[in-house]
Design a protein around this motif. Structure first.
Motif, PDB file in Angstrom:
ATOM      1  N   MET A 104       0.687  -0.857   0.283  1.00  0.00           N
ATOM      2  CA  MET A 104       0.133   0.279   0.441  1.00  0.00           C
ATOM      3  C   MET A 104       0.789   0.487  -0.014  1.00  0.00           C
ATOM      4  SD  MET A 104      -3.031   1.490   3.278  1.00  0.00           S
ATOM      5  CE  MET A 104      -3.946   2.615   2.770  1.00  0.00           C
ATOM      6  N   PRO A 105       0.562   2.190  -1.159  1.00  0.00           N
ATOM      7  CA  PRO A 105       1.104   3.827  -0.708  1.00  0.00           C
ATOM      8  C   PRO A 105       1.622   4.301   0.271  1.00  0.00           C
ATOM      9  CG  PRO A 105       0.300   2.914  -2.679  1.00  0.00           C
ATOM     10  CD  PRO A 105      -0.310   2.051  -1.829  1.00  0.00           C
ATOM     11  N   SER A 106       2.774   5.616   0.430  1.00  0.00           N
ATOM     12  CA  SER A 106       2.530   5.551   1.752  1.00  0.00           C
ATOM     13  C   SER A 106       2.110   6.405   1.896  1.00  0.00           C
ATOM     14  CB  SER A 106       4.140   5.782   2.366  1.00  0.00           C
ATOM     15  OG  SER A 106       4.477   6.897   1.591  1.00  0.00           O
ATOM     16  N   ARG A 107       1.324   7.689   2.774  1.00  0.00           N
ATOM     17  CA  ARG A 107       0.507   8.957   2.966  1.00  0.00           C
ATOM     18  C   ARG A 107       1.990  10.210   2.260  1.00  0.00           C
ATOM     19  NH1 ARG A 107      -2.266  11.482   8.809  1.00  0.00           N
ATOM     20  NH2 ARG A 107      -2.861   9.144   7.777  1.00  0.00           N
ATOM     21  N   SER A 108       2.866   9.689   1.900  1.00  0.00           N
ATOM     22  CA  SER A 108       3.548  10.763   1.654  1.00  0.00           C
ATOM     23  C   SER A 108       3.780  11.269   0.216  1.00  0.00           C
ATOM     24  CB  SER A 108       4.756  10.461   1.756  1.00  0.00           C
ATOM     25  OG  SER A 108       6.045  11.515   1.404  1.00  0.00           O
ATOM     26  N   ASP A 109       3.686   9.208  -0.598  1.00  0.00           N
ATOM     27  CA  ASP A 109       3.486   8.846  -1.813  1.00  0.00           C
ATOM     28  C   ASP A 109       2.194   8.989  -2.123  1.00  0.00           C
ATOM     29  OD1 ASP A 109       5.746   7.977  -2.067  1.00  0.00           O
ATOM     30  OD2 ASP A 109       5.156   5.951  -1.410  1.00  0.00           O
ATOM     31  N   GLN A 110       0.575   8.890  -1.253  1.00  0.00           N
ATOM     32  CA  GLN A 110      -0.244   9.540  -1.873  1.00  0.00           C
ATOM     33  C   GLN A 110      -0.417  10.970  -2.002  1.00  0.00           C
ATOM     34  OE1 GLN A 110      -2.840   7.867   1.359  1.00  0.00           O
ATOM     35  NE2 GLN A 110      -2.118   5.736   0.025  1.00  0.00           N
ATOM     36  N   THR A 111       0.269  11.818  -1.511  1.00  0.00           N
ATOM     37  CA  THR A 111       0.275  12.749  -1.467  1.00  0.00           C
ATOM     38  C   THR A 111       0.539  13.402  -2.712  1.00  0.00           C
ATOM     39  OG1 THR A 111      -0.177  12.858   0.954  1.00  0.00           O
ATOM     40  CG2 THR A 111       0.585  15.219  -0.265  1.00  0.00           C
ATOM     41  N   ARG A 112       2.107  12.622  -2.752  1.00  0.00           N
ATOM     42  CA  ARG A 112       2.838  12.880  -4.025  1.00  0.00           C
ATOM     43  C   ARG A 112       2.147  13.185  -5.498  1.00  0.00           C
ATOM     44  NH1 ARG A 112       8.632  13.570  -4.961  1.00  0.00           N
ATOM     45  NH2 ARG A 112       7.708  12.607  -6.306  1.00  0.00           N
TER      46      ARG A 112
END
Length: 230
Positions: A1-9
């Motif tokens: 699952m993508p990290s929160r940082s990756d999701q924000t990016r």
């Protein structure tokens, strides 16, 4: 699952693409992107370093999407038809995503993109199959440059024209000119000349295991000379 940082990016990149599509490159400001993504402007700098970093991420997203659109057949029944189909996919992507495509190819340094390099690997695979079958008229590297340049030039020229001057014959003519420039009408390995056979043998070299690395390098050099002696 993508990290929160990756999701924000990802959210920021998608917001930037939306602004790019609607308003062009000038519309992609850090403030506008932050607002569209529901963030404060400093978050853009934390994630991407600066606006150029953000644009690079948008371009990488474009190359990844383009790569996903490619239809890859490892053993096409007709390698020249496969070449035409691959060229058409590139054109279709460019015309469907004009602002993104222009950004992707605006900076030569974007050739360092991982997705771009993977896409070029797909193209080189097509070219190697042409060479192995004796269909290639020119060196593999030159063939790649011709194919890439004609596709990019076709898209950017089309986009630069007023709609009333956009003639589909332009795209067809450029594609067929590309095919004529890089391929022969009949497989060259059936002929008596050494150049086509040398190109075919050189393309097959990576598949063999009998020669040492030094022997393979030397044979590649010899075949390279023969391949250009038309």
């Amino acid at each position: 699952m993508p990290s929160r940082s990756d999701q924000t990016r990802q959210r920021v990149v998608e917001a930037a693409i939306g602004l790019l599509t609607r308003g062009g490159r000038d519309a992609v400001t850090t403030r506008a992107v932050a607002e569209a993504a529901g963030l404060q402007p400093p978050a853009i700098y934390r994630l991407f370093g600066d606006k150029d970093g953000l644009l690079d991420a948008v371009a990488e997203h474009g190359f990844t999407a383009f790569l996903a659109s490619k239809r890859i057949d490892p053993d096409p029944p007709d390698p020249i038809a496969d070449l035409r189909a691959g060229w058409d996919v590139a054109i279709e992507f460019g015309l469907a995503n004009p602002a993104l495509y222009t950004l992707m190819y605006a900076e030569p340094t974007r050739a360092e993109s991982a997705a771009f390099r993977t896409g070029m690997g797909v193209l080189m695979g097509r070219i190697r199959r042409l060479a192995a079958g004796g269909w290639l008229r020119v060196d593999e590297e030159l063939a790649a440059q011709i194919i890439h340049a004609t596709a990019r030039g076709a898209v950017l020229t089309w986009l630069s024209l007023p709609e009333e001057r956009r003639d589909p014959a332009l795209l067809t003519t450029l594609r067929e000119s590309m095919v004529a420039a890089v391929t022969v009408d009949q497989p060259a390995v059936r002929g008596s000349g050494p150049a086509g056979a040398a190109r075919a043998l050189r393309a097959a070299l990576p598949e063999q295991t009998l020669l040492s690395e030094a022997e393979q390098r030397l044979l590649t050099e010899w075949l390279g000379r023969l391949a250009t002696d038309d």
